[in-house]
Scaffold this motif. Structure first.
Motif, PDB file in Angstrom:
ATOM      1  N   ALA A 106       0.823  -1.209   0.000  1.00  0.00           N
ATOM      2  CA  ALA A 106       0.000   0.000   0.000  1.00  0.00           C
ATOM      3  C   ALA A 106       0.859   1.262   0.000  1.00  0.00           C
ATOM      4  CB  ALA A 106      -0.928   0.002   1.204  1.00  0.00           C
ATOM      5  N   GLU A 107       1.953   1.255   0.757  1.00  0.00           N
ATOM      6  CA  GLU A 107       2.828   2.427   0.793  1.00  0.00           C
ATOM      7  C   GLU A 107       3.529   2.627  -0.553  1.00  0.00           C
ATOM      8  OE1 GLU A 107       4.457   2.891   5.278  1.00  0.00           O
ATOM      9  OE2 GLU A 107       4.786   0.922   4.380  1.00  0.00           O
ATOM     10  N   ALA A 112       3.781   5.603  -5.717  1.00  0.00           N
ATOM     11  CA  ALA A 112       3.711   5.588  -7.179  1.00  0.00           C
ATOM     12  C   ALA A 112       2.557   6.430  -7.701  1.00  0.00           C
ATOM     13  CB  ALA A 112       3.574   4.149  -7.681  1.00  0.00           C
ATOM     14  N   SER A 113       1.466   6.491  -6.958  1.00  0.00           N
ATOM     15  CA  SER A 113       0.240   7.135  -7.439  1.00  0.00           C
ATOM     16  C   SER A 113       0.065   8.575  -6.970  1.00  0.00           C
ATOM     17  CB  SER A 113      -0.982   6.338  -6.973  1.00  0.00           C
ATOM     18  OG  SER A 113      -1.097   6.389  -5.554  1.00  0.00           O
ATOM     19  N   LYS A 114       0.703   8.929  -5.850  1.00  0.00           N
ATOM     20  CA  LYS A 114       0.491  10.233  -5.195  1.00  0.00           C
ATOM     21  C   LYS A 114      -0.968  10.411  -4.782  1.00  0.00           C
ATOM     22  CE  LYS A 114       4.783  10.943  -6.174  1.00  0.00           C
ATOM     23  NZ  LYS A 114       5.789  10.551  -5.154  1.00  0.00           N
ATOM     24  N   ALA A 115      -1.653   9.304  -4.547  1.00  0.00           N
ATOM     25  CA  ALA A 115      -3.052   9.334  -4.123  1.00  0.00           C
ATOM     26  C   ALA A 115      -3.135   9.217  -2.610  1.00  0.00           C
ATOM     27  CB  ALA A 115      -3.820   8.187  -4.781  1.00  0.00           C
ATOM     28  N   ARG A 116      -4.341   9.457  -2.094  1.00  0.00           N
ATOM     29  CA  ARG A 116      -4.611   9.275  -0.662  1.00  0.00           C
ATOM     30  C   ARG A 116      -5.101   7.837  -0.488  1.00  0.00           C
ATOM     31  NH1 ARG A 116      -8.799  13.732   0.664  1.00  0.00           N
ATOM     32  NH2 ARG A 116      -9.349  13.464  -1.541  1.00  0.00           N
ATOM     33  N   GLY A 145      -5.169   4.006   6.820  1.00  0.00           N
ATOM     34  CA  GLY A 145      -4.914   5.167   5.980  1.00  0.00           C
ATOM     35  C   GLY A 145      -4.570   6.375   6.821  1.00  0.00           C
ATOM     36  N   ASP A 146      -4.015   7.390   6.172  1.00  0.00           N
ATOM     37  CA  ASP A 146      -3.547   8.581   6.883  1.00  0.00           C
ATOM     38  C   ASP A 146      -4.472   9.785   6.733  1.00  0.00           C
ATOM     39  OD1 ASP A 146      -1.231   7.275   7.738  1.00  0.00           O
ATOM     40  OD2 ASP A 146      -0.139   7.818   5.905  1.00  0.00           O
ATOM     41  N   ASP A 147      -5.319   9.779   5.697  1.00  0.00           N
ATOM     42  CA  ASP A 147      -6.137  10.946   5.387  1.00  0.00           C
ATOM     43  C   ASP A 147      -7.545  10.756   5.945  1.00  0.00           C
ATOM     44  OD1 ASP A 147      -6.285  13.430   3.291  1.00  0.00           O
ATOM     45  OD2 ASP A 147      -8.179  12.341   3.345  1.00  0.00           O
ATOM     46  N   GLY A 170      -2.805   4.179  10.787  1.00  0.00           N
ATOM     47  CA  GLY A 170      -2.305   4.849   9.595  1.00  0.00           C
ATOM     48  C   GLY A 170      -1.805   3.882   8.539  1.00  0.00           C
ATOM     49  N   LEU A 171      -1.408   4.439   7.392  1.00  0.00           N
ATOM     50  CA  LEU A 171      -0.940   3.595   6.299  1.00  0.00           C
ATOM     51  C   LEU A 171       0.337   2.852   6.676  1.00  0.00           C
ATOM     52  CD1 LEU A 171      -2.107   3.060   3.485  1.00  0.00           C
ATOM     53  CD2 LEU A 171      -0.349   4.576   2.567  1.00  0.00           C
ATOM     54  N   GLY A 172       1.044   3.363   7.670  1.00  0.00           N
ATOM     55  CA  GLY A 172       2.233   2.667   8.154  1.00  0.00           C
ATOM     56  C   GLY A 172       1.934   1.300   8.736  1.00  0.00           C
ATOM     57  N   ARG A 173       0.666   1.033   9.051  1.00  0.00           N
ATOM     58  CA  ARG A 173       0.283  -0.286   9.569  1.00  0.00           C
ATOM     59  C   ARG A 173      -0.275  -1.191   8.473  1.00  0.00           C
ATOM     60  NH1 ARG A 173      -3.163  -0.588  14.778  1.00  0.00           N
ATOM     61  NH2 ARG A 173      -2.270  -2.684  14.724  1.00  0.00           N
TER      62      ARG A 173
END
Length: 213
Positions: A106-107, A112-116, A145-147, A170-173
């Motif tokens: 996911a990270e 690669a996408s610069k998406a949320r 997710g972070d957003d 968060g996305l870190g998980r």
């Protein structure tokens, strides 16, 4: 809500069909526009190219094999959009992660996408999403997710397939969620029930020891 789906396989059909039933506008996008059109007709969605589906969606579902996921998001414009990543990052029945000890899938997709990016819908077989809830039992769906806005939209879409979102951090998980999926599916493949290894919530922290007089 307008939802663009990148991919025209089983996950696109399962989730896209449920979201159409829930009243959302859905567009299926694929490298093969013929394949996208066939699926779109089956579930009552629109069809187009990958680029058109990405442009159409307020939310975009990435529903392709992980091996090609980064290439797909690089060829479309989803920068700043909410992108739900339901990919799994193992390659064969050994269930070893393709990402190794590096960043999560996911990270890497987010980079690669610069998406949320929100990681979700990766724990269950596509057939599960077609039939929830099960005999009144609401299935929990972990999301990472972070957003905050992206998470809120993902939570809505989880509920729209009859499930309950579970805040996973968060996305870190997301890497932990990806590893959990590989481990759980490996147990299923071996004929074991992963649910049997978890106690009821009331006992999750252990029973309190009785007070001694």
């Amino acid at each position: 809500m307008r939802i663009g789906i990148l991919g025209a396989g089983n996950m696109a059909e399962a989730l896209g069909g449920r979201w159409v039933d829930a009243g959302h506008e859905v567009m299926i996008g694929a490298r093969s526009t013929e394949k996208a059109a066939i699926l779109a007709e089956r579930i009552g969605a629109g069809a187009g190219t990958l680029e058109e589906a990405a442009a159409f969606g307020e939310v975009v579902l990435l529903a392709v094999w992980y091996a090609g996921a980064q290439d797909v998001v690089r060829q479309v414009d989803v920068q700043g959009k909410v992108l739900i990543d339901c990919t799994n990052v193992w390659s064969d029945m050994t269930f070893r992660l393709l990402t190794g000890n590096g960043p999560s899938g996911a990270e890497l997709i987010a980079e690669a996408s610069k998406a949320r990016v929100v990681k979700a819908f990766n724990l269950c077989h596509e057939s599960v999403w077609r039939k929830t809830p099960f005999e009144g039992t609401v299935l929990g769906v972990p999301i990472c997710g972070d957003d905050e806005e992206a998470l809120a939209l993902a939570e809505r879409l989880v509920r729209d397939v009859g499930c309950e979102p579970l805040t996973g951090g968060g996305l870190g998980r997301a890497g932990q969620l990806e590893a959990t999926a590989a481990f759980v599916v490996g147990l299923y493949a071996a004929g074991a029930d992963p649910a049997s290894m978890l106690p009821p919530l009331a006992h999750a922290g252990g029973d309190p020891e009785p007070l001694t007089p």
